[in-house]
Design a protein around this motif. Structure first.
Motif, PDB file in Angstrom:
ATOM      1  N   GLY A 183     -17.470 -18.039  16.209  1.00  0.00           N
ATOM      2  CA  GLY A 183     -17.887 -17.326  17.414  1.00  0.00           C
ATOM      3  C   GLY A 183     -18.938 -18.093  18.190  1.00  0.00           C
ATOM      4  N   PHE A 184     -19.851 -18.749  17.456  1.00  0.00           N
ATOM      5  CA  PHE A 184     -20.859 -19.558  18.129  1.00  0.00           C
ATOM      6  C   PHE A 184     -20.217 -20.754  18.825  1.00  0.00           C
ATOM      7  CE2 PHE A 184     -23.510 -23.385  17.876  1.00  0.00           C
ATOM      8  CZ  PHE A 184     -24.533 -23.015  18.739  1.00  0.00           C
ATOM      9  N   ASP A 185     -19.280 -21.410  18.138  1.00  0.00           N
ATOM     10  CA  ASP A 185     -18.637 -22.587  18.741  1.00  0.00           C
ATOM     11  C   ASP A 185     -17.745 -22.209  19.915  1.00  0.00           C
ATOM     12  OD1 ASP A 185     -19.878 -24.479  17.234  1.00  0.00           O
ATOM     13  OD2 ASP A 185     -18.245 -24.769  15.808  1.00  0.00           O
ATOM     14  N   LEU A 186     -17.251 -20.957  19.932  1.00  0.00           N
ATOM     15  CA  LEU A 186     -16.479 -20.508  21.082  1.00  0.00           C
ATOM     16  C   LEU A 186     -17.340 -20.511  22.346  1.00  0.00           C
ATOM     17  CD1 LEU A 186     -13.928 -19.289  22.344  1.00  0.00           C
ATOM     18  CD2 LEU A 186     -14.739 -17.035  21.605  1.00  0.00           C
ATOM     19  N   THR A 187     -18.624 -20.196  22.179  1.00  0.00           N
ATOM     20  CA  THR A 187     -19.531 -20.216  23.334  1.00  0.00           C
ATOM     21  C   THR A 187     -19.930 -21.634  23.702  1.00  0.00           C
ATOM     22  OG1 THR A 187     -21.520 -20.004  21.954  1.00  0.00           O
ATOM     23  CG2 THR A 187     -20.433 -17.970  22.631  1.00  0.00           C
ATOM     24  N   VAL A 188     -19.792 -22.579  22.752  1.00  0.00           N
ATOM     25  CA  VAL A 188     -20.155 -23.968  23.025  1.00  0.00           C
ATOM     26  C   VAL A 188     -19.061 -24.657  23.833  1.00  0.00           C
ATOM     27  CG1 VAL A 188     -20.633 -26.210  21.973  1.00  0.00           C
ATOM     28  CG2 VAL A 188     -21.637 -24.141  20.999  1.00  0.00           C
ATOM     29  N   SER A 189     -17.838 -24.655  23.276  1.00  0.00           N
ATOM     30  CA  SER A 189     -16.703 -25.265  23.973  1.00  0.00           C
ATOM     31  C   SER A 189     -15.420 -24.906  23.246  1.00  0.00           C
ATOM     32  CB  SER A 189     -16.847 -26.787  24.036  1.00  0.00           C
ATOM     33  OG  SER A 189     -16.684 -27.353  22.754  1.00  0.00           O
ATOM     34  N   ALA A 190     -14.317 -24.936  23.994  1.00  0.00           N
ATOM     35  CA  ALA A 190     -13.006 -24.693  23.388  1.00  0.00           C
ATOM     36  C   ALA A 190     -12.664 -25.806  22.399  1.00  0.00           C
ATOM     37  CB  ALA A 190     -11.942 -24.603  24.467  1.00  0.00           C
ATOM     38  N   ARG A 191     -13.147 -27.017  22.666  1.00  0.00           N
ATOM     39  CA  ARG A 191     -12.883 -28.142  21.763  1.00  0.00           C
ATOM     40  C   ARG A 191     -13.542 -27.912  20.403  1.00  0.00           C
ATOM     41  NH1 ARG A 191     -11.517 -33.545  21.833  1.00  0.00           N
ATOM     42  NH2 ARG A 191     -12.655 -34.886  20.388  1.00  0.00           N
ATOM     43  N   ALA A 192     -14.792 -27.442  20.410  1.00  0.00           N
ATOM     44  CA  ALA A 192     -15.488 -27.179  19.156  1.00  0.00           C
ATOM     45  C   ALA A 192     -14.794 -26.069  18.370  1.00  0.00           C
ATOM     46  CB  ALA A 192     -16.940 -26.803  19.424  1.00  0.00           C
ATOM     47  N   LEU A 193     -14.339 -25.023  19.062  1.00  0.00           N
ATOM     48  CA  LEU A 193     -13.627 -23.937  18.389  1.00  0.00           C
ATOM     49  C   LEU A 193     -12.317 -24.439  17.790  1.00  0.00           C
ATOM     50  CD1 LEU A 193     -13.280 -20.965  17.661  1.00  0.00           C
ATOM     51  CD2 LEU A 193     -12.217 -20.621  19.903  1.00  0.00           C
ATOM     52  N   THR A 194     -11.598 -25.300  18.517  1.00  0.00           N
ATOM     53  CA  THR A 194     -10.359 -25.870  17.985  1.00  0.00           C
ATOM     54  C   THR A 194     -10.628 -26.682  16.728  1.00  0.00           C
ATOM     55  OG1 THR A 194      -9.415 -25.980  20.217  1.00  0.00           O
ATOM     56  CG2 THR A 194      -8.379 -27.338  18.513  1.00  0.00           C
ATOM     57  N   GLY A 195     -11.728 -27.449  16.741  1.00  0.00           N
ATOM     58  CA  GLY A 195     -12.102 -28.194  15.547  1.00  0.00           C
ATOM     59  C   GLY A 195     -12.410 -27.278  14.380  1.00  0.00           C
ATOM     60  N   ASP A 196     -13.081 -26.160  14.650  1.00  0.00           N
ATOM     61  CA  ASP A 196     -13.373 -25.182  13.596  1.00  0.00           C
ATOM     62  C   ASP A 196     -12.085 -24.642  12.982  1.00  0.00           C
ATOM     63  OD1 ASP A 196     -16.051 -25.487  14.067  1.00  0.00           O
ATOM     64  OD2 ASP A 196     -16.274 -23.635  15.222  1.00  0.00           O
ATOM     65  N   LEU A 197     -11.131 -24.260  13.834  1.00  0.00           N
ATOM     66  CA  LEU A 197      -9.881 -23.685  13.345  1.00  0.00           C
ATOM     67  C   LEU A 197      -9.065 -24.714  12.564  1.00  0.00           C
ATOM     68  CD1 LEU A 197      -8.836 -21.547  16.456  1.00  0.00           C
ATOM     69  CD2 LEU A 197      -9.962 -20.787  14.346  1.00  0.00           C
ATOM     70  N   MET A 198      -9.119 -25.974  12.985  1.00  0.00           N
ATOM     71  CA  MET A 198      -8.420 -27.021  12.246  1.00  0.00           C
ATOM     72  C   MET A 198      -9.037 -27.221  10.867  1.00  0.00           C
ATOM     73  SD  MET A 198      -7.744 -29.795  15.301  1.00  0.00           S
ATOM     74  CE  MET A 198      -7.063 -31.034  14.195  1.00  0.00           C
TER      75      MET A 198
END
Length: 334
Positions: A183-198
């Motif tokens: 959730g925190f990375d979603l506020t940072v950038s979509a790229r960071a959230l994609t990295g989290d999910l990967m």
């Protein structure tokens, strides 16, 4: 990764490729006379070196300019290149490997398919985790990738295995940390959230790798299993690199040295020394110690790469690690 994570209760850990090769017990193995065998003090040093080896892998990957999938290929190709000659030079291993590949070994065809399937899961694990390190922070990626015990617990529950209440408390705590972190990375950038999910998906793939490996290792030796498994992983990643157009050569000399260092640190020092001490120290202790990979990797990335995570990342990572400790301890008790 992969790292030595102890699967949920009732599932033997996988020797060789993953370091949870011993029965799940914290007490030292009894001697033939029935008294506990003293743990050699050097084993604690070996465990510290193993943790340091796996912790160095994520910063090394982030610091290497070569394509992430190519790094994953070379890491496994180098490991298979070392294990293959060992298997071929020693007669018992050579005979077993030949019988496994020709289907003459007991349950040979099934075991060969399971070895290859474990290698494919390992390829998915590396193929997702290594690129995630280029998209999100080292701390977030390693924390999310170490959620493997959660997925093994859930997979085993689907197969009818009942986990103790403490396990589910740990699962909920760790998943809470995952939600906070993503959730925190979603506020940072979509790229960071994609990295989290990967990274999270890489942890799921590692769970499949461990569970399949734990089954095939009941009848196949460590050397034969890891030789076939790593070779399958390398071939799968090679094909992926060729189809995606990732360069497999032409790197700077410094990048080649980092790839060699990654293979030595994570694959041989980290995994081999974990295998060395898991029999005397116990799988729960070794698995819990390996969780220190996340904070140690974050420290290395901070000093070496200047990658300082935001303050919001730390409590989320702490929740994930605390939940994993509860899961491992609950599995030990059961």
């Amino acid at each position: 990764m992969p790292r030595p994570t102890v699967p949920a209760a009732g599932t033997p850990a996988t020797p060789g490729a993953n370091p949870g090769a011993a029965p799940e017990a914290t007490a030292p193995a009894p001697s033939p006379h029935g008294t506990p065998r003293a743990v050699p003090p050097v084993d604690y040093l070996f465990l510290a070196l193993a943790v340091s080896g796996v912790a160095a892998s994520a910063p090394l990957i982030s610091a290497t300019a070569a394509p992430a999938l190519a790094i994953a290929f070379w890491r496994n190709a180098m490991a298979a290149g070392v294990l293959g000659p060992i298997a071929l030079l020693r007669r018992p291993h050579r005979t077993e490997l030949r019988e496994l590949l020709t289907g003459l070994l007991r349950n040979g065809r099934r075991d060969l398919l399971l070895c290859c399937l474990a290698g494919l899961f390992l390829a998915v694990h590396f193929g997702l985790w290594l690129p995630s390190l280029r998209m999100t922070s080292v701390a977030a990626s390693t924390a999310l990738c170490t959620t493997t015990p959660l997925w093994t617990t859930l997979f085993l529950r689907l197969r009818g295995h009942r986990a103790p209440a403490l396990t589910w408390i740990g699962v909920c705590l760790a998943f809470g940390g995952v939600l906070v972190l993503t959730g925190f990375d979603l506020t940072v950038s979509a790229r960071a959230l994609t990295g989290d999910l990967m990274a999270l998906a890489a942890g799921i793939a590692a769970a499949g790798y461990f569970l399949i490996g734990s089954r095939v290792r009941r009848t196949v030796s460590t050397t034969a299993y890891t030789t076939v498994c790593y070779s399958t992983t390398a071939v799968a990643l090679l094909l992926t690199c060729l189809f995606s157009g990732q360069a497999l050569a032409g790197y700077a000399a410094s990048d080649w040295w980092k790839i060699v260092g990654l293979t030595v640190a994570a694959q041989f020092v980290g995994h081999t020394l974990s295998n060395r001490v898991v029999g005397s120290l116990g799988a729960p202790l070794v698995s819990t110690a390996i969780l220190l990979e996340t904070p140690l990797a974050a420290v290395i990335a901070g000093f070496w790469l200047g990658q300082i995570p935001s303050a919001a990342v730390y409590p989320a990572v702490a929740m994930v690690l605390a939940g994993l400790v509860l899961v491992i301890r609950a599995n030990r008790s059961s």
